[in-house]
Design an enzyme around this catalytic site. Structure first.
Site, PDB file in Angstrom:
ATOM      1  N   ASP A  92      -7.108  -1.808  -3.611  1.00 11.92           N
ATOM      2  CA  ASP A  92      -6.047  -1.267  -4.464  1.00 11.92           C
ATOM      3  C   ASP A  92      -6.319  -1.682  -5.913  1.00 11.92           C
ATOM      4  OD1 ASP A  92      -3.864  -0.054  -5.470  1.00 11.92           O
ATOM      5  OD2 ASP A  92      -2.389  -1.213  -4.341  1.00 11.92           O
ATOM      6  N   CYS A 139      -3.811  -2.889  -8.788  1.00 14.16           N
ATOM      7  CA  CYS A 139      -2.493  -3.160  -8.244  1.00 14.16           C
ATOM      8  C   CYS A 139      -1.872  -4.129  -9.259  1.00 14.16           C
ATOM      9  CB  CYS A 139      -2.646  -3.825  -6.890  1.00 14.16           C
ATOM     10  SG  CYS A 139      -1.078  -4.025  -6.059  1.00 14.16           S
ATOM     11  N   ASN A 189      -5.529  -6.798  -9.725  1.00 16.06           N
ATOM     12  CA  ASN A 189      -6.758  -6.467  -8.988  1.00 16.06           C
ATOM     13  C   ASN A 189      -7.724  -5.756  -9.929  1.00 16.06           C
ATOM     14  OD1 ASN A 189      -5.641  -7.367  -6.588  1.00 16.06           O
ATOM     15  ND2 ASN A 189      -5.777  -5.421  -5.520  1.00 16.06           N
ATOM     16  N   GLY A 208       7.685 -12.185  -5.440  1.00 14.71           N
ATOM     17  CA  GLY A 208       7.854 -12.957  -4.209  1.00 14.71           C
ATOM     18  C   GLY A 208       8.105 -11.998  -3.054  1.00 14.71           C
ATOM     19  N   SER A 209       8.495 -12.519  -1.916  1.00 16.83           N
ATOM     20  CA  SER A 209       8.859 -11.632  -0.817  1.00 16.83           C
ATOM     21  C   SER A 209      10.221 -11.028  -1.144  1.00 16.83           C
ATOM     22  CB  SER A 209       8.943 -12.414   0.485  1.00 16.83           C
ATOM     23  OG  SER A 209      10.158 -13.138   0.511  1.00 16.83           O
ATOM     24  N   MET A 210      10.580  -9.948  -0.455  1.00 11.28           N
ATOM     25  CA  MET A 210      11.815  -9.231  -0.799  1.00 11.28           C
ATOM     26  C   MET A 210      13.069 -10.066  -0.537  1.00 11.28           C
ATOM     27  SD  MET A 210      11.917  -6.638   2.385  1.00 11.28           S
ATOM     28  CE  MET A 210      11.954  -7.321   4.038  1.00 11.28           C
ATOM     29  N   HIS A 223      -0.483 -14.467  -8.150  1.00 10.07           N
ATOM     30  CA  HIS A 223       0.067 -13.109  -8.289  1.00 10.07           C
ATOM     31  C   HIS A 223       1.294 -12.872  -7.422  1.00 10.07           C
ATOM     32  CE1 HIS A 223      -1.505 -12.137  -4.395  1.00 10.07           C
ATOM     33  NE2 HIS A 223      -1.318 -10.851  -4.531  1.00 10.07           N
ATOM     34  N   LYS A 235      11.687  -0.395  -0.407  1.00 12.67           N
ATOM     35  CA  LYS A 235      10.511  -0.862   0.317  1.00 12.67           C
ATOM     36  C   LYS A 235       9.765   0.339   0.828  1.00 12.67           C
ATOM     37  CE  LYS A 235       8.284  -3.848   1.848  1.00 12.67           C
ATOM     38  NZ  LYS A 235       7.490  -2.796   1.344  1.00 12.67           N
TER      39      LYS A 235
END
Lengths: 142, 483
Positions: free
Chosen positions: B95, B98, B333, B382-384, B406, B482
């Protein structure tokens, strides 16, 4: 279709093994596993559209890599979810693959999308002959 | 594995060149002991494989959010000498470009609360997400090739943003040297309908709030536009979609053919396929990869524009009135040519960052005037479920070629996460905690559960302790889209 997703191989991605009594069966199973990564209900994909796939490669593993990449390509280029049948591998090397891929445009209600496959990776990528036929090990980048 | 590591400090560890045959430089891994213990074995194996590549300068580096990748681990940084070194698609990722984008509003969480569901629902409609999703732009192949050359500038010309957005985008939203004649028709087929789409996996769009207790550096926060208690911001994470994935896959095959046969480069993993940077194949990939970088800048620019439209529609006020300014757009990336001081001498290096963010310190020439004094804003997703961060680049970041983490980095596989959580249950639990989510896939949602990730707080703290970036604000999620 004989395939199994592996839990502890690729943390961020999805790994599977697919197998069959011959190369064609193993390749079809790997195609079905790839479809099952993209949608939760691969069985609900109806054969409404057909795409011919013709590939040539110096090694059988590269042939499978190219086949799975075709499926990922049609997902983005035409939003087609495809199942591979009428698959034939001949010659070698170079090996030739001729297949018909049948399917339909993604229908979120019936197919239940799961995750987008970015690419088929070469990490631990293997196509090998076993006592009972052929086995493919694949990791898809998600 | 930890016994093989030499401790440089509490948050910097080293695998010496004697660790593995063929290593040309040591490998350095950033992180607390706890983070290193949580890293999969593959991280150490992969970063020491990277250290075998020709032309590496100083160290192969892995960030504290490091986890298994292809060729390079995610979190990998490698600075190459431009004459002796190689370029590797595995050091950039499938990707390409990204990245993360962050924009502010002048609204507080309390003001947004009554509109939150409407905002998330409408964003879910206007920013397509999920498997094979298509955007609303209908582009000819000629026009799409212009996007590949012009990046976010194409968007501004087509009234999909404001000129001020460009100054706040890495590379000003357009990297020079992109050559669309070097990308395959297949790549164009895959990307042409995807400008303005989020994708899936760990890509998301989130409405967040900056709680007063979570402002670590009020002065820097002000400079970055975080000025109100409980201020609402919008953060999103996506890349070059099918287009970039195809460019990477195409050139991986090219490199595998020529790498050993033409250039005598031996590698320990096929995903580390490389070509000398100055070779025709290396230069072709560099120019094709830049097309994907530009496609990604354009993709995030269109999404930004849609976000402004949605907020204006739902709140009945213009985006200008809502002060919806971009803080910054960072790529995580890429491989880019940058000037760095090596042992006191300025050198041009090809810096690969894969799941690592450029984090220039104060004074860097490439930063826009607004951030010249502060250092570069760094956006960490971070995570959702847990939260995200805004950091700033620091002068001592030169130790890692001005790179930092990242995101939080996964600790549990998707297949295992799917068996552990149910998407709908997770959705309900999150709603009870005040986070409203719309998802294109219930299974995909379960795979992104917060507990499948490392502790984001520990990751950013490690970057601060190591002196590669500093904390400015932590954001709490309110609403999430998401893919």
């Amino acid at each position: 279709m004989p395939y199994e997703f592996l839990e502890d191989v690729a943390t961020a991605d999805i790994a599977f093994e697919a197998w069959g009594s011959d190369l064609e069966e193993a390749f079809s199973a790997a195609s079905e596993a790839t479809l099952n990564v993209m949608v939760e209900e691969p069985g609900a994909v109806r054969p409404l559209e057909t795409r011919e796939i013709h590939l040539e490669a110096e090694a059988v593993d590269v042939l499978l890599l190219d086949l799975l990449q075709e499926l990922v390509y049609y997902k983005d280029a035409e939003q087609l979810m495809l199942r591979v049948d009428d698959l034939e591998v001949t010659g070698g090397p170079p090996f030739r693959l001729d297949a018909l891929a049948r399917g339909e445009h993604l229908d979120p209600e019936r197919h239940r999308p799961r995750v987008d496959v970015k690419a088929v990776t070469l990490h631990r990528f293997r196509v090998e002959k076993t006592d009972r036929g052929w086995r493919a090990s694949v990791i898809l980048d998600i | 594995m930890l016994e093989a590591l030499r401790k440089i400090s509490d948050v910097v560890w080293e695998l010496p060149v004697t660790h593995k045959a063929g290593m040309r430089v040591p490998a350095r891994i950033y992180g607390t002991e706890k983070l290193l213990q949580e890293m999969d074995e593959a991280v150490f194996d992969q970063i020491s494989n990277v250290a075998t590549l020709p032309g590496l300068v100083k160290h192969a580096i892995c960030m504290p959010d490091g986890h298994f990748g292809y060729g390079f681990p995610i979190g990998g940084v490698a600075a190459m000498d431009t004459e002796e070194g190689v370029i590797s698609p595995g050091g950039i990722g499938f990707d390409i470009n990204c990245g993360m984008r962050l924009l502010t509003t002048n609204l507080t969480a309390g003001e947004v609360e009554p509109y939150l569901k409407s905002l998330v629902d409408l964003l879910f409609g206007r920013v397509p997400a999920g498997v094979g999703s298509r955007g609303s732009l209908s582009l000819s192949r000629t026009e799409f090739r212009r996007v590949l050359e012009e990046g976010a500038h194409w968007c501004i010309e087509n009234e999909l943003g404001r000129p001020e957005d460009l100054a706040r985008t890495e590379e000003h939203g357009r990297i020079a040297g992109a050559d669309p004649s070097l990308v395959s028709e297949k790549a164009i087929d895959r990307g042409i309908h995807q400008v303005g789409t989020l994708g899936s996996g760990n890509h998301y769009l989130e409405i967040q709030a900056a709680r007063p207790a979570d402002v670590y550096d009020p002065e820097l926060a002000r400079a970055f536009g975080i000025t109100l208690p409980n201020q609402v911001v919008i953060m999103f994470h996506c890349g070059s979609r099918g287009f970039g994935y195809q460019v990477a896959s195409d050139y991986l095959k090219v490199f595998l053919k020529v790498m050993e046969a033409s250039y005598g480069i031996k590698i320990l993993d096929r995903e580390l396929a490389s070509a000398p940077f100055r070779s025709p194949e290396g230069q072709d990939y560099f120019a094709a990869m830049k097309c994907a970088m530009n496609m990604s800048f354009a993709n995030r620019q269109v999404i930004l524009h849609r976000i402004r439209e949605v907020f204006a529609d739902v709140l009945g006020r213009s985006a200008e009135d809502l002060e919806m300014h971009m803080v910054y757009d960072v790529a995580h990336n890429t491989a880019k040519l940058e000037r760095h001081l090596v042992d006191g001498t300025p050198r041009e290096l090809l810096v690969h960052r894969k799941g690592a963010t450029r984090a220039f310190g104060p004074g860097a020439e490439d930063l826009p005037a607004a951030y010249r004094e502060t250092g570069q804003p760094v956006i960490i997703g971070g995570s959702m479920e847990t939260g995200s961060y805004l950091l700033a680049g620091v002068s001592s970041g030169d130790q890692a070629f001005f790179s930092t983490a990242h995101g939080s980095g996964r600790t549990m596989s998707r297949t295992k996460a799917r068996r552990t959580w149910r998407g709908r249950e997770l959705w309900r639990e999150m709603e009870e905690r005040g986070i409203y989510v719309r998802t294109a896939s219930w299974a995909g949602l379960a795979e992104e559960a917060g507990a499948a990730y490392k502790d984001i707080d520990e990751v950013v703290e490690a970057t601060e302790m190591a002196g590669i970036s500093k904390r400015v604000v932590r954001f709490t999620p309110l609403g999430n889209i998401k893919g």
